[in-house]
Design a protein around this motif. Structure first.
Motif, short mmCIF file in Angstrom:
data_model
loop_
_atom_site.label_atom_id
_atom_site.label_comp_id
_atom_site.label_asym_id
_atom_site.label_seq_id
_atom_site.Cartn_x
_atom_site.Cartn_y
_atom_site.Cartn_z
N LYS A 39 4.33 15.78 -1.98
CA LYS A 39 3.88 14.75 -2.90
C LYS A 39 5.01 13.79 -3.25
CE LYS A 39 0.14 17.43 -4.91
NZ LYS A 39 -0.56 17.84 -6.15
N ALA A 40 4.63 12.51 -3.31
CA ALA A 40 5.60 11.46 -3.65
C ALA A 40 4.85 10.36 -4.38
CB ALA A 40 6.24 10.91 -2.36
N PRO A 41 5.56 9.43 -5.06
CA PRO A 41 4.88 8.30 -5.70
C PRO A 41 4.06 7.52 -4.67
CG PRO A 41 7.13 8.45 -6.48
CD PRO A 41 7.01 9.45 -5.37
N VAL A 42 2.97 6.97 -5.11
CA VAL A 42 2.07 6.28 -4.21
C VAL A 42 2.78 5.10 -3.55
CG1 VAL A 42 1.17 4.78 -6.02
CG2 VAL A 42 -0.23 5.27 -4.00
N GLY A 43 2.51 4.92 -2.27
CA GLY A 43 3.09 3.79 -1.55
C GLY A 43 2.02 3.14 -0.70
N TRP A 44 2.15 1.82 -0.46
CA TRP A 44 1.12 1.10 0.28
C TRP A 44 1.66 0.52 1.57
CZ3 TRP A 44 -3.28 2.44 -1.61
CH2 TRP A 44 -3.39 2.76 -2.97
N GLN A 45 2.83 1.00 1.96
CA GLN A 45 3.35 0.55 3.25
C GLN A 45 2.53 1.21 4.35
OE1 GLN A 45 7.60 -0.07 3.70
NE2 GLN A 45 7.55 1.27 5.51
N GLY A 97 5.06 -5.42 12.69
CA GLY A 97 4.72 -6.85 12.68
C GLY A 97 3.85 -7.23 11.51
N TYR A 98 3.23 -6.25 10.92
CA TYR A 98 2.42 -6.56 9.75
C TYR A 98 3.32 -6.56 8.53
CZ TYR A 98 -1.72 -6.64 6.79
OH TYR A 98 -2.69 -7.02 5.89
N ARG A 99 2.89 -7.20 7.46
CA ARG A 99 3.70 -7.26 6.25
C ARG A 99 3.99 -5.85 5.74
NH1 ARG A 99 1.52 -12.14 2.39
NH2 ARG A 99 1.42 -13.78 3.98
N GLN A 100 5.24 -5.62 5.49
CA GLN A 100 5.64 -4.33 4.94
C GLN A 100 6.45 -4.60 3.67
OE1 GLN A 100 4.60 -1.56 6.10
NE2 GLN A 100 3.86 -2.13 8.14
N HIS A 101 6.36 -3.65 2.74
CA HIS A 101 7.12 -3.72 1.50
C HIS A 101 8.13 -2.58 1.54
CE1 HIS A 101 4.37 -6.68 -0.26
NE2 HIS A 101 3.39 -5.97 0.31
N ALA A 102 9.35 -2.92 1.78
CA ALA A 102 10.38 -1.90 2.01
C ALA A 102 10.58 -0.98 0.81
CB ALA A 102 11.70 -2.58 2.39
N PHE A 103 10.31 -1.51 -0.38
CA PHE A 103 10.54 -0.67 -1.57
C PHE A 103 9.41 0.34 -1.80
CE2 PHE A 103 8.56 -4.71 -2.68
CZ PHE A 103 7.42 -4.31 -3.37
N MET A 104 8.35 0.26 -1.00
CA MET A 104 7.22 1.17 -1.15
C MET A 104 7.33 2.34 -0.16
SD MET A 104 3.88 -1.23 -1.56
CE MET A 104 3.72 -2.42 -2.89
N ASN A 105 6.68 3.47 -0.54
CA ASN A 105 6.54 4.60 0.38
C ASN A 105 5.42 4.33 1.37
OD1 ASN A 105 8.51 6.19 -0.98
ND2 ASN A 105 6.95 6.80 -2.49
N GLU A 106 5.47 5.05 2.46
CA GLU A 106 4.38 4.96 3.45
C GLU A 106 3.12 5.60 2.88
OE1 GLU A 106 3.70 7.45 7.32
OE2 GLU A 106 5.17 5.86 7.74
N TYR A 107 1.99 4.95 3.14
CA TYR A 107 0.72 5.49 2.64
C TYR A 107 0.27 6.66 3.54
CZ TYR A 107 -4.05 5.86 0.95
OH TYR A 107 -5.23 6.33 0.41
N ARG A 108 0.16 7.88 2.94
CA ARG A 108 -0.24 9.06 3.70
C ARG A 108 -1.49 9.72 3.10
NH1 ARG A 108 2.86 13.05 3.16
NH2 ARG A 108 4.20 12.29 1.49
N GLY A 109 -2.27 8.97 2.39
CA GLY A 109 -3.49 9.51 1.80
C GLY A 109 -3.31 9.86 0.34
N GLU A 110 -4.43 9.95 -0.37
CA GLU A 110 -4.39 10.21 -1.81
C GLU A 110 -3.83 11.59 -2.14
OE1 GLU A 110 -8.36 9.60 -3.09
OE2 GLU A 110 -8.31 7.43 -2.85
#
Length: 590
Positions: A386-392, A398-411
């Motif tokens: 478990k980690a804080p939610v991320g929307w990367q 090539g798609y927009r990425q937000h480096a400060f966010m975690n990778e999205y791995r499901g709820e």
């Protein structure tokens, strides 16, 4: 004349030759037995010996255990010898004219007597009473006969609910992955809704009682859920393309994600049945545990949107709808892929389950099962880090990425999700096959009948009782008038005056065996009352023992103890002496 005589002699010779040939042929037809029997029932062995040797074996008058197994090997022996070896010495085996007859060794008759307790005739005169009794003697002699009972009908098995069952169930209902979505403060950030839940189960049941049994089998359970996020997630201290510091907001609107898992389980438990009437309809219930392994676990995005916003606290300004500055809106299906991705669950699952329903009989062996079920996993199956939610978005270069966010791995991989304990409830239908023996033809049945002959004789027995002579009682009275038996203080030794007083009383009792007396013991009033009671009894017993020693019968004498209750009566005008209370009196019984 000579020709007639010659013809007669020839006929006689031919007859004798034919008879001898027939006898030889008959003897030749009885073969020797060469065979080995291994765990063969006695009835089959006797029948087989008869077929192999040509004898008819008759055991109707023998008490034989026809089911007893026989283990014997014979080589060139006669049928009679083979039967004798098998049966032993407790049977008589004789052969005559091709028939072997088996009988029991005669058992001595059982004899017992009954002595009459009440006379059937009583004769009485002045001197005696004569009672006549009829004593009976019984003699029972028994023999046993064995009869073959043949029946062409089939034997129907006894239908019982005990035994073996094979059951298969298919269930459909409502279930959930059993988690909630909350932030660190406990507030809701979304909701979890259930999905279709399914069950496929095959099991074996053994009923050791008409109503109770144990079960074990294999099952496949499927669980699903939809998690919906409606929340604002914030990242502070983020720098934009111009180097300005701002707070980045990610607002999820109806962000809907599906999670599913399939678990292969080994259920064990107990099951009970209870009849609801005479039509075979039964109520059933079961409960148990299920150990399983998740074999298929996935999650997939379904619908919803994500809006990125920026808040500049230095200007108190909220910026939205500027894609060139990373403030834009993403949607599931256009920007986020909807394909299924792996969901990391633990390798071992443990669930509890219960079911309830009815069994509808289709025939003697097959039942239709309809009911409801419930099952719930007891362990937390979530194995995600478990980690804080991320929307990367993962895997989208090539798609927009937000480096400060975690990778999205499901709820379930976020710190919003609680423990995952899948559960389900639903309806199920199935069949239950019960093992019942097939009808079979009956084995030969042998009926053993015991025949008993009973004889009895009656013998008369007389008992003569002499009447007591009235003179005997009067003699004892006269003897006691002459002397009472006295004792010293605390003594149980009688002072006999005259010395032959007990001899004469004993002689009267011996001469009159039906005469009875009472020996009454007394004591003076000195001392303890309880001690006086014991002392008076001992004095009476001492006199009684002396009378028995002199020939009187114990049944003629009764002993009484009066202690100091009755003082000695010395007569009218006589002064009472306490010494006279220490005495024993003999009283004849009329």
């Amino acid at each position: 004349m000579n020709n007639r005589l010659l013809s007669l002699v020839l006929c006689l010779l031919l007859a004798l030759g034919g008879a001898e040939a027939a006898q030889q042929k008959k003897k030749a037809s009885y073969k020797k037995l060469t065979h080995t029997y291994v765990n063969t029932p006695m009835a089959d062995v006797l029948q087989d010996i008869g077929k192999r040797t040509g004898y008819i074996i008759n055991f109707e008058e023998a008490d034989i255990d026809l089911g007893e197994p026989v283990n014997r090997k014979f080589k060139e022996v006669s049928a009679v010898a083979a039967v004798k070896k098998i049966l032993g010495k407790q049977y008589i085996v004789k052969s005559k004219r091709g028939v072997i007859r088996i009988t029991n060794v005669p058992v001595p008759p059982v004899v017992w007597q009954q002595t009459a307790t009440e006379p059937y005739k009583v004769e009485e005169d002045d001197e005696k009473i004569v009672r006549t009794y009829a004593d009976t003697t019984w003699s029972v002699s028994c023999r046993t006969q064995t009869h073959l009972i043949e029946s062409d009908s089939v034997i129907l098995p006894v239908v019982t609910r005990k035994g073996h069952y094979v059951q298969a169930h298919l269930g459909v209902g409502y279930g959930s992955m059993g988690y909630t979505l909350r932030n660190a403060d406990g507030g809701k950030v979304g909701k979890n809704t259930g999905d279709l839940q399914g069950l496929l189960q095959v099991q074996y049941a053994y009923y050791f009682h008409e109503n109770w049994g144990i079960t074990a089998g294999v099952a496949l359970s499927g669980y699903g859920s939809y998690g919906v996020l409606d929340n604002r997630n914030e990242w502070t201290g983020v720098g934009d393309s111009d180097g300005e510091i701002y707070n980045h907001y990610a607002l999820t609107r109806k962000w809907r994600e599906q999670q599913i898992t399939h678990i292969v389980e080994l259920p064990v438990g107990i099951q009970c049945q209870y009849p609801l009437g005479d039509n075979g309809l039964r109520l059933y219930a079961g409960a148990g545990v299920r150990v399983g392994v998740p074999v298929y676990s996935k999650y997939a995005l379904k619908s919803g949107s994500l809006e990125h916003q920026g808040y500049y606290p230095q200007w108190n300004m909220l910026v939205t709808g500027q894609p060139d500055r990373d403030f834009y809106t993403e949607t599931i299906g256009s920007d986020f892929a909807t394909g299924r991705r792996d969901l990391n669950l633990k390798k071992v699952a443990l669930a509890a389950g219960a079911d309830l329903g009815v069994m509808i009989p289709l025939n003697n062996q097959l039942d239709l099962m309809c009911g409801v079920y419930f099952q719930m996993n007891c362990l937390d199956l979530n194995n995600e880090t478990k980690a804080p939610v991320g929307w990367q978005q993962p895997g989208q270069s090539g798609y927009r990425q937000h480096a400060f966010m975690n990778e999205y791995r499901g709820e379930l991989a976020t710190d919003f999700a609680s423990a995952v304990r899948p559960w389900g409830v639903g309806l199920k239908v199935g069949i239950s096959w019960h093992h019942v023996e097939r009808p079979r033809k009956p084995e030969p049945v042998y009926e053993r009948i015991q025949l008993c002959d009973t004889t009895f004789t009656v013998a008369n027995r007389q008992e003569t009782v002499l009447k007591p002579k009235k003179e005997a009682a009067r003699q004892i009275v006269r003897l006691m008038d002459k002397s009472v038996i006295w004792f010293d203080v605390n003594s149980i030794v009688p002072k006999l005056e005259p010395a032959d007083i007990l001899d004469r009383i004993a002689a009267v009792l011996v001469e009159n065996p039906d005469q009875k007396i009472i020996v009454s013991g007394h004591a003076s009033k000195e001392g303890n009352a309880r001690k006086n009671r014991i002392l008076s009894e001992q004095r009476a017993q001492a006199v009684a023992d002396l009378l028995v020693a002199k020939g009187a019968k114990p049944e003629q004498i009764a002993v009484e103890a009066h202690a100091a209750d009755i003082a000695y009566d010395a007569g009218d005008g006589a002064e009472h002496s306490i010494a006279l209370d220490r005495r024993t009196e003999i009283i004849p019984v009329e």
